[in-house]
Design an enzyme around this catalytic site. Structure first.
Site, PDB file in Angstrom:
ATOM      1  N   HIS A   1     -20.780  80.459  25.874  1.00 44.59           N
ATOM      2  CA  HIS A   1     -19.817  81.528  26.093  1.00 44.59           C
ATOM      3  C   HIS A   1     -19.532  82.225  24.765  1.00 44.59           C
ATOM      4  CE1 HIS A   1     -17.009  78.084  25.122  1.00 44.59           C
ATOM      5  NE2 HIS A   1     -16.543  79.014  24.325  1.00 44.59           N
TER       6      HIS A   1
HETATM    7  P1  TYD Z   1     -14.919  75.022  27.578  1.00 42.03           P
HETATM    8  O1  TYD Z   1     -14.374  75.951  26.547  1.00 42.03           O
HETATM    9  O2  TYD Z   1     -15.687  75.613  28.721  1.00 42.03           O
HETATM   10  O3  TYD Z   1     -15.821  73.927  26.862  1.00 42.03           O
HETATM   11  P2  TYD Z   1     -17.220  74.069  26.081  1.00 42.03           P
HETATM   12  O4  TYD Z   1     -17.352  75.472  25.634  1.00 42.03           O
HETATM   13  O5  TYD Z   1     -17.126  73.112  24.972  1.00 42.03           O
HETATM   14  O6  TYD Z   1     -18.330  73.690  26.994  1.00 42.03           O
HETATM   15  O7  TYD Z   1     -13.722  74.137  28.110  1.00 42.03           O
HETATM   16  C1  TYD Z   1     -13.908  73.094  29.040  1.00 42.03           C
HETATM   17  C2  TYD Z   1     -12.676  73.008  29.929  1.00 42.03           C
HETATM   18  O8  TYD Z   1     -11.514  72.683  29.162  1.00 42.03           O
HETATM   19  C3  TYD Z   1     -12.373  74.317  30.644  1.00 42.03           C
HETATM   20  O9  TYD Z   1     -11.945  73.990  31.962  1.00 42.03           O
HETATM   21  C4  TYD Z   1     -11.227  74.902  29.886  1.00 42.03           C
HETATM   22  C5  TYD Z   1     -10.516  73.702  29.308  1.00 42.03           C
HETATM   23  N1  TYD Z   1      -9.912  73.955  27.992  1.00 42.03           N
HETATM   24  C6  TYD Z   1      -8.532  74.009  27.875  1.00 42.03           C
HETATM   25  O10 TYD Z   1      -7.781  73.849  28.858  1.00 42.03           O
HETATM   26  N2  TYD Z   1      -7.982  74.234  26.645  1.00 42.03           N
HETATM   27  C7  TYD Z   1      -8.754  74.408  25.549  1.00 42.03           C
HETATM   28  O11 TYD Z   1      -8.219  74.598  24.440  1.00 42.03           O
HETATM   29  C8  TYD Z   1     -10.193  74.371  25.691  1.00 42.03           C
HETATM   30  C9  TYD Z   1     -11.096  74.576  24.509  1.00 42.03           C
HETATM   31  C10 TYD Z   1     -10.706  74.142  26.921  1.00 42.03           C
END
Ligand code: TYD
Length: 133
Positions: free
Chosen positions: A50
């Site tokens: 992302h």
């Molecule tokens: P995501 O940013 O998609 O993880 P990555 O990029 O590492 O694969 O986040 C995973 C899940 O956690 C998503 O449901 C959103 C949640 N999340 C939060 O609630 N707060 C946060 O600060 C972060 C980074 C993620």
């Protein structure tokens, strides 16, 4: 010009070991509003995929290692994060992927904003359109 921008942290070490302090507008070039960490990543899992419209981040591998891919829509580069005294500055509108996590990897991330799902761009084609317009 490389997309890979490192922030070097001072080591406050003595005979007992090492300590790194991270302070807003000193070691870190923005106000830190959120800190999170990724750990115990399962084998062969990649994360990220992302970009963020506004958010800036500094990613620091405080233990173990992982490989970070960053892409601004024109250039794609990758680098190993494996050093607790160096942070990778990830600007807004940069696509990121994390791969090859070691089992002991702890990836600490400092973020300039609170969590906001609407700031995410999770589709690469949408990202490319926005980044290269
Ligand atoms: P995501 O940013 O998609 O993880 P990555 O990029 O590492 O694969 O986040 C995973 C899940 O956690 C998503 O449901 C959103 C949640 N999340 C939060 O609630 N707060 C946060 O600060 C972060 C980074 C993620």
């Amino acid at each position: 010009m490389s997309l890979i921008k490192w922030v070097d942290f001072q080591i406050l070490g003595d005979e007992r070991g090492s300590l790194v302090a991270l302070e807003t507008d000193r070691a870190v070039p923005f106000e830190i509003k959120r800190v999170y960490y990724i750990y115990r990543t399962a084998e062969n899992v990649s994360r990220g995929f992302h970009a963020h419209r506004n958010l800036k981040q500094v990613a620091i591998c405080v233990a173990g290692r992982c490989r970070m891919v960053i892409d601004n829509g024109y250039v794609r580069e990758d680098t190993w994060l494996d050093c607790p005294t160096k942070g990778l500055l990830i600007e807004s509108m940069v696509w990121r992927e994390m791969h090859d996590f070691s089992p002991d990897c702890v990836l600490l991330v400092l973020a300039s904003e609170h969590f906001d799902e609407s700031d995410y761009i999770r589709n690469y084609e949408t990202f490319l359109e926005a980044a290269t317009q």
